[in-house]
Scaffold this active site. Structure first.
Site, PDB file in Angstrom:
ATOM      1  CE  LYS A  40      -1.456   2.629   3.131  1.00 22.28           C
ATOM      2  NZ  LYS A  40      -2.003   3.358   4.297  1.00 22.28           N
ATOM      3  CG  ASP A  67      -5.312   4.343   1.454  1.00 19.20           C
ATOM      4  OD1 ASP A  67      -6.452   4.674   1.063  1.00 19.20           O
ATOM      5  OD2 ASP A  67      -5.004   4.221   2.647  1.00 19.20           O
ATOM      6  CG  LEU A  68      -3.130   8.602  -3.452  1.00 13.02           C
ATOM      7  CD1 LEU A  68      -2.762   9.309  -4.759  1.00 13.02           C
ATOM      8  CD2 LEU A  68      -2.046   8.825  -2.404  1.00 13.02           C
ATOM      9  CE  LYS A  69      -7.749   6.599   4.075  1.00 13.07           C
ATOM     10  NZ  LYS A  69      -6.315   6.204   3.923  1.00 13.07           N
ATOM     11  CG  ASP A  72     -11.841  18.081  -5.023  1.00 15.44           C
ATOM     12  OD1 ASP A  72     -12.741  18.908  -5.298  1.00 15.44           O
ATOM     13  OD2 ASP A  72     -10.657  18.409  -4.798  1.00 15.44           O
ATOM     14  CB  THR A  76     -11.520  17.358  -8.921  1.00 18.98           C
ATOM     15  OG1 THR A  76     -11.751  18.721  -9.293  1.00 18.98           O
ATOM     16  CG2 THR A  76     -10.115  17.215  -8.346  1.00 18.98           C
ATOM     17  CB  THR A 129      -9.642   2.197  11.304  1.00 19.77           C
ATOM     18  OG1 THR A 129      -8.421   2.635  10.699  1.00 19.77           O
ATOM     19  CG2 THR A 129     -10.333   1.207  10.390  1.00 19.77           C
ATOM     20  NE  ARG A 219       0.939   2.668  13.008  1.00 23.12           N
ATOM     21  CZ  ARG A 219       0.100   3.632  13.388  1.00 23.12           C
ATOM     22  NH1 ARG A 219       0.464   4.502  14.311  1.00 23.12           N
ATOM     23  NH2 ARG A 219      -1.098   3.731  12.848  1.00 23.12           N
TER      24      ARG A 219
END
Length: 250
Positions: A40, A67-69, A72, A76, A129, A219
């Protein structure tokens, strides 16, 4: 709970390359080597290393979850997803909260701009989350039921023909019970791991037992003393969980 057919399919683990520099991410990818192929790339690394690093990993045969979420106006987001699709990434994220027109535009862009023989899939983020019940109140949602809010956003996403949603493990069962969408589950922590800035976390075993289709793990692997061993142990937990669930359903 997952059924016997589901348990036969390996649940991909996307290792979150949440690093400030390309060389740090590259070092981890090299360590994991042939042991792993799913990664990711989020905002931090993408802004630091850009499209070139995405292409670098893809040239090595890696599967990329970008994963740039995006959140807009529809136009765009349409062109942003189009650029992601041209890169050949496997998944790209948008926020379900952007509304139906935005989600439809994203799906249309992915459909028309994906590379031949490589369809980029759109995932709609439901609730981060890191959020909990008190956050819903502060944000002005009409409900303080996290599961119901995730379901509401999932229904909207399904109407827009997205491939799946991003949600915590605690909402997967509800998503599966009400829609046929795939679920990408972040917030994965093995037993004893600190939550960090996450609120709705779960073990990989629990997520798989609930029916998660893909897991995102950062992590517990990236900060481990031995990332290869940490990843192998995590995959063993997933495999063992699937085996136990399958036996229970026979």
């Amino acid at each position: 709970m997952i059924n016997e057919k589901q348990q036969q399919v390996e649940v991909p683990v996307f290792v979150a390359l949440d690093f400030a520099h390309a060389h740090e991410a590259r070092e981890l990818v090299q360590k994991l080597g042939e042991h792993h192929s799913h990664y990711k790339i989020g905002l931090q690394l993408y802004l630091a290393a850009g499209r070139a690093f995405v292409s670098e990993l893809e040239s090595e045969g890696k599967s990329i979850f970008l994963d740039l979420k995006f959140h807009d106006i529809p136009n765009t987001v349409h062109f942003a997803v189009a650029e992601a699709a041209k890169l050949g990434v496997d998944f790209v994220t948008i926020h379900a909260g952007g509304g139906k027109e935005m989600m439809k535009s994203a799906v249309e862009a992915a459909h028309h701009h994906s590379l031949p023989q490589h369809q980029t899939k759109v995932l709609a983020v439901t609730l981060l989350t890191s959020l909990h019940v008190n956050d819903l109140v502060q944000l002005g949602y009409m409900t303080t039921d996290l599961v119901k809010q995730v379901q509401r956003l999932t229904y909207l996403a399904q109407d827009c023909n997205v491939h799946g949603v991003v949600c915590s493990a605690h909402e997967v069962a509800a998503v599966k019970a009400s829609t046929g969408l795939k679920t990408m589950v972040p917030g994965i922590r093995t037993s004893g791991d600190a939550k960090g800035d996450q609120a709705r976390v779960a073990t990989p075993e629990y997520a798989v037992q609930c029916g998660a289709d893909y897991l995102v793990v950062g992590r517990p692997i990236t900060q481990a003393a031995n990332p290869v061993q940490a990843l192998q142990e995590l995959k063993a937990l997933i495999s063992g969980s699937q085996h136990e669930t399958g036996e229970m359903n026979v």
